[in-house]
Design a protein around this motif. Structure first.
Motif, PDB file in Angstrom:
ATOM      1  N   PHE A  75       0.828  -1.203   0.000  1.00  0.00           N
ATOM      2  CA  PHE A  75       0.000   0.000   0.000  1.00  0.00           C
ATOM      3  C   PHE A  75       0.864   1.255   0.000  1.00  0.00           C
ATOM      4  O   PHE A  75       0.653   2.177  -0.798  1.00  0.00           O
ATOM      5  CB  PHE A  75      -0.885  -0.054   1.244  1.00  0.00           C
ATOM      6  N   ALA A  76       1.862   1.282   0.883  1.00  0.00           N
ATOM      7  CA  ALA A  76       2.753   2.440   0.953  1.00  0.00           C
ATOM      8  C   ALA A  76       3.515   2.624  -0.354  1.00  0.00           C
ATOM      9  O   ALA A  76       3.681   3.755  -0.834  1.00  0.00           O
ATOM     10  CB  ALA A  76       3.721   2.283   2.121  1.00  0.00           C
ATOM     11  N   ASP A  77       3.965   1.525  -0.939  1.00  0.00           N
ATOM     12  CA  ASP A  77       4.677   1.610  -2.222  1.00  0.00           C
ATOM     13  C   ASP A  77       3.777   2.186  -3.309  1.00  0.00           C
ATOM     14  O   ASP A  77       4.213   3.018  -4.120  1.00  0.00           O
ATOM     15  CB  ASP A  77       5.174   0.225  -2.654  1.00  0.00           C
ATOM     16  N   LEU A  78       2.520   1.741  -3.331  1.00  0.00           N
ATOM     17  CA  LEU A  78       1.587   2.206  -4.355  1.00  0.00           C
ATOM     18  C   LEU A  78       1.291   3.692  -4.193  1.00  0.00           C
ATOM     19  O   LEU A  78       1.282   4.450  -5.179  1.00  0.00           O
ATOM     20  CB  LEU A  78       0.294   1.399  -4.277  1.00  0.00           C
ATOM     21  N   LEU A  79       1.063   4.131  -2.953  1.00  0.00           N
ATOM     22  CA  LEU A  79       0.799   5.549  -2.722  1.00  0.00           C
ATOM     23  C   LEU A  79       2.020   6.392  -3.075  1.00  0.00           C
ATOM     24  O   LEU A  79       1.893   7.467  -3.668  1.00  0.00           O
ATOM     25  CB  LEU A  79       0.407   5.782  -1.259  1.00  0.00           C
ATOM     26  N   ALA A 136       2.742   4.698   4.977  1.00  0.00           N
ATOM     27  CA  ALA A 136       1.641   4.962   4.048  1.00  0.00           C
ATOM     28  C   ALA A 136       0.986   6.304   4.357  1.00  0.00           C
ATOM     29  O   ALA A 136       0.737   7.114   3.451  1.00  0.00           O
ATOM     30  CB  ALA A 136       0.616   3.831   4.132  1.00  0.00           C
ATOM     31  N   MET A 137       0.718   6.569   5.639  1.00  0.00           N
ATOM     32  CA  MET A 137       0.105   7.833   6.022  1.00  0.00           C
ATOM     33  C   MET A 137       1.001   9.013   5.666  1.00  0.00           C
ATOM     34  O   MET A 137       0.521  10.082   5.268  1.00  0.00           O
ATOM     35  CB  MET A 137      -0.204   7.829   7.517  1.00  0.00           C
ATOM     36  N   ALA A 138       2.317   8.820   5.792  1.00  0.00           N
ATOM     37  CA  ALA A 138       3.252   9.906   5.510  1.00  0.00           C
ATOM     38  C   ALA A 138       3.167  10.373   4.066  1.00  0.00           C
ATOM     39  O   ALA A 138       3.382  11.550   3.767  1.00  0.00           O
ATOM     40  CB  ALA A 138       4.680   9.474   5.840  1.00  0.00           C
ATOM     41  N   VAL A 139       2.856   9.462   3.144  1.00  0.00           N
ATOM     42  CA  VAL A 139       2.739   9.854   1.730  1.00  0.00           C
ATOM     43  C   VAL A 139       1.576  10.827   1.565  1.00  0.00           C
ATOM     44  O   VAL A 139       1.708  11.871   0.915  1.00  0.00           O
ATOM     45  CB  VAL A 139       2.533   8.620   0.827  1.00  0.00           C
ATOM     46  N   LEU A 140       0.449  10.508   2.159  1.00  0.00           N
ATOM     47  CA  LEU A 140      -0.716  11.383   2.042  1.00  0.00           C
ATOM     48  C   LEU A 140      -0.463  12.719   2.740  1.00  0.00           C
ATOM     49  O   LEU A 140      -0.896  13.777   2.263  1.00  0.00           O
ATOM     50  CB  LEU A 140      -1.941  10.689   2.640  1.00  0.00           C
ATOM     51  N   THR A 141       0.257  12.699   3.849  1.00  0.00           N
ATOM     52  CA  THR A 141       0.582  13.940   4.542  1.00  0.00           C
ATOM     53  C   THR A 141       1.518  14.804   3.702  1.00  0.00           C
ATOM     54  O   THR A 141       1.349  16.028   3.625  1.00  0.00           O
ATOM     55  CB  THR A 141       1.225  13.634   5.908  1.00  0.00           C
ATOM     56  N   ARG A 142       2.492  14.183   3.046  1.00  0.00           N
ATOM     57  CA  ARG A 142       3.381  14.932   2.153  1.00  0.00           C
ATOM     58  C   ARG A 142       2.610  15.542   0.993  1.00  0.00           C
ATOM     59  O   ARG A 142       2.876  16.681   0.571  1.00  0.00           O
ATOM     60  CB  ARG A 142       4.486  14.024   1.619  1.00  0.00           C
ATOM     61  N   ALA A 143       1.639  14.789   0.472  1.00  0.00           N
ATOM     62  CA  ALA A 143       0.818  15.315  -0.616  1.00  0.00           C
ATOM     63  C   ALA A 143       0.009  16.516  -0.140  1.00  0.00           C
ATOM     64  O   ALA A 143      -0.157  17.502  -0.872  1.00  0.00           O
ATOM     65  CB  ALA A 143      -0.106  14.216  -1.147  1.00  0.00           C
ATOM     66  N   PRO A 158      -3.264  22.024   9.768  1.00  0.00           N
ATOM     67  CA  PRO A 158      -2.235  20.989   9.933  1.00  0.00           C
ATOM     68  C   PRO A 158      -2.330  19.934   8.830  1.00  0.00           C
ATOM     69  O   PRO A 158      -3.410  19.387   8.578  1.00  0.00           O
ATOM     70  CB  PRO A 158      -2.552  20.385  11.306  1.00  0.00           C
ATOM     71  N   ALA A 159      -1.220  19.667   8.175  1.00  0.00           N
ATOM     72  CA  ALA A 159      -1.224  18.693   7.078  1.00  0.00           C
ATOM     73  C   ALA A 159      -1.658  17.315   7.554  1.00  0.00           C
ATOM     74  O   ALA A 159      -2.349  16.584   6.841  1.00  0.00           O
ATOM     75  CB  ALA A 159       0.162  18.622   6.441  1.00  0.00           C
ATOM     76  N   ILE A 160      -1.269  16.954   8.777  1.00  0.00           N
ATOM     77  CA  ILE A 160      -1.638  15.642   9.299  1.00  0.00           C
ATOM     78  C   ILE A 160      -3.144  15.537   9.503  1.00  0.00           C
ATOM     79  O   ILE A 160      -3.741  14.468   9.330  1.00  0.00           O
ATOM     80  CB  ILE A 160      -0.885  15.344  10.614  1.00  0.00           C
ATOM     81  N   MET A 161      -3.801  16.653   9.842  1.00  0.00           N
ATOM     82  CA  MET A 161      -5.250  16.657   9.966  1.00  0.00           C
ATOM     83  C   MET A 161      -5.892  16.433   8.597  1.00  0.00           C
ATOM     84  O   MET A 161      -6.831  15.631   8.451  1.00  0.00           O
ATOM     85  CB  MET A 161      -5.740  17.979  10.555  1.00  0.00           C
ATOM     86  N   VAL A 162      -5.390  17.139   7.586  1.00  0.00           N
ATOM     87  CA  VAL A 162      -5.931  16.991   6.239  1.00  0.00           C
ATOM     88  C   VAL A 162      -5.773  15.560   5.759  1.00  0.00           C
ATOM     89  O   VAL A 162      -6.701  14.952   5.211  1.00  0.00           O
ATOM     90  CB  VAL A 162      -5.239  17.977   5.270  1.00  0.00           C
ATOM     91  N   SER A 163      -4.584  14.993   5.958  1.00  0.00           N
ATOM     92  CA  SER A 163      -4.348  13.634   5.476  1.00  0.00           C
ATOM     93  C   SER A 163      -5.242  12.630   6.198  1.00  0.00           C
ATOM     94  O   SER A 163      -5.765  11.693   5.567  1.00  0.00           O
ATOM     95  CB  SER A 163      -2.876  13.253   5.636  1.00  0.00           C
ATOM     96  N   HIS A 164      -5.471  12.819   7.496  1.00  0.00           N
ATOM     97  CA  HIS A 164      -6.354  11.900   8.216  1.00  0.00           C
ATOM     98  C   HIS A 164      -7.799  12.036   7.759  1.00  0.00           C
ATOM     99  O   HIS A 164      -8.520  11.035   7.663  1.00  0.00           O
ATOM    100  CB  HIS A 164      -6.255  12.153   9.729  1.00  0.00           C
ATOM    101  N   HIS A 165      -8.229  13.252   7.485  1.00  0.00           N
ATOM    102  CA  HIS A 165      -9.598  13.433   6.991  1.00  0.00           C
ATOM    103  C   HIS A 165      -9.789  12.767   5.629  1.00  0.00           C
ATOM    104  O   HIS A 165     -10.821  12.118   5.385  1.00  0.00           O
ATOM    105  CB  HIS A 165      -9.926  14.920   6.893  1.00  0.00           C
ATOM    106  N   ILE A 166      -8.824  12.938   4.744  1.00  0.00           N
ATOM    107  CA  ILE A 166      -8.939  12.324   3.417  1.00  0.00           C
ATOM    108  C   ILE A 166      -8.840  10.807   3.510  1.00  0.00           C
ATOM    109  O   ILE A 166      -9.518  10.076   2.788  1.00  0.00           O
ATOM    110  CB  ILE A 166      -7.868  12.891   2.461  1.00  0.00           C
ATOM    111  N   TRP A 167      -8.009  10.324   4.425  1.00  0.00           N
ATOM    112  CA  TRP A 167      -7.922   8.881   4.649  1.00  0.00           C
ATOM    113  C   TRP A 167      -9.287   8.345   5.089  1.00  0.00           C
ATOM    114  O   TRP A 167      -9.760   7.320   4.588  1.00  0.00           O
ATOM    115  CB  TRP A 167      -6.878   8.598   5.725  1.00  0.00           C
ATOM    116  N   ALA A 168      -9.924   9.056   6.026  1.00  0.00           N
ATOM    117  CA  ALA A 168     -11.237   8.627   6.515  1.00  0.00           C
ATOM    118  C   ALA A 168     -12.282   8.662   5.402  1.00  0.00           C
ATOM    119  O   ALA A 168     -13.117   7.747   5.284  1.00  0.00           O
ATOM    120  CB  ALA A 168     -11.673   9.516   7.681  1.00  0.00           C
ATOM    121  N   LEU A 169     -12.243   9.708   4.582  1.00  0.00           N
ATOM    122  CA  LEU A 169     -13.169   9.798   3.459  1.00  0.00           C
ATOM    123  C   LEU A 169     -12.944   8.652   2.485  1.00  0.00           C
ATOM    124  O   LEU A 169     -13.899   8.013   2.020  1.00  0.00           O
ATOM    125  CB  LEU A 169     -12.991  11.142   2.753  1.00  0.00           C
ATOM    126  N   SER A 170     -11.698   8.362   2.176  1.00  0.00           N
ATOM    127  CA  SER A 170     -11.367   7.271   1.251  1.00  0.00           C
ATOM    128  C   SER A 170     -11.859   5.936   1.800  1.00  0.00           C
ATOM    129  O   SER A 170     -12.448   5.125   1.067  1.00  0.00           O
ATOM    130  CB  SER A 170      -9.854   7.217   1.024  1.00  0.00           C
TER     131      SER A 170
END
Length: 210
Positions: A75-79, A136-143, A158-170
């Motif tokens: 998963f992390a590799d794909l992201l 894996a989460m770090a990739v979305l946070t970097r994005a 906070p980027a980590i908040m955004v990445s967690h929200h998008i993760w939850a939506l996904s």
């Protein structure tokens, strides 16, 4: 297949017992869910004796942890590939690519996905799982960070908040619309739902302008 008389698969004799058990578990998880089979059933499915799994795993939960670990690594590799190796484009397009990669992984590797997110496996209790899931989460946070570079630091969410929200939506879209569950008859594809939902969310934060 097993040899007649309960013999183990040829792959086991070649030293691939661990891989054979993982493959069997992936099939069983997809078919029956993470709690719908026993370790003995996984052994039968792999074509090995009921005692063979204990050479590598203490029980079914540990075998599922192995499936989740392999899944998180993939998963992390794909992201990462979606974020860094995709076609050139804007940070927004890179962000959307990561989201689409999330959905693609869930579609292509349902057994791994279920083991990772729906089996009750303790990520915090396993240092290897913690490491790969954080990767894996770090990739979305970097994005997310790249997407917000144009916003003054004092005004950035906070980027980590955004990445967690998008993760939850996904994850919600996967659960409701990507696997034939009751919400699966939406008039829009999972990718369209994720992209439109992400756009609404980012506009609400002021990250995107109309």
């Amino acid at each position: 297949m097993s040899d007649e008389g309960g013999g183990e698969r040829k792959s086991y004799h070649h030293g691939n017992l661990r891989a054979a058990l993982v493959d069997a578990t992936l099939e069983l998880i997809t078919e029956k869910g993470p709690t719908g089979f026993t370790l003995a059933e996984a052994a039968r499915h792999a074509g090995v004796s009921a005692a063979a799994p204990y050479r590598h795993f203490k029980g079914r939960e540990e075998l599922i942890e192995e499936v989740a670990l392999i899944g998180f690594d993939m998963f992390a590799d794909l992201l990462e590939h979606a974020f860094t190796k995709g076609p050139t484009g804007s940070p927004l397009e890179a962000f959307y690519r990561v989201g689409r990669a999330y959905l693609a992984f869930a579609r292509r590797y349902p057994g791994h996905y279920i083991a990772m997110f729906e089996s009750g496996v303790s990520i915090a209790g396993n240092s290897e799982l913690t490491h790969v899931s954080n990767r894996a989460m770090a990739v979305l946070t970097r994005a997310a960070e790249a997407l917000m570079e144009h916003i003054p630091i004092a005004k950035r969410p906070p980027a980590i908040m955004v990445s967690h929200h998008i993760w939850a939506l996904s994850h919600g879209i996967v659960e409701l619309f990507a696997r034939g569950t009751p919400g699966g008859r939406a008039p829009f594809s999972p990718d369209e739902l994720l992209e439109s939902g992400t756009g609404i969310y980012l506009r609400g934060l002021g990250i995107l302008k109309d």
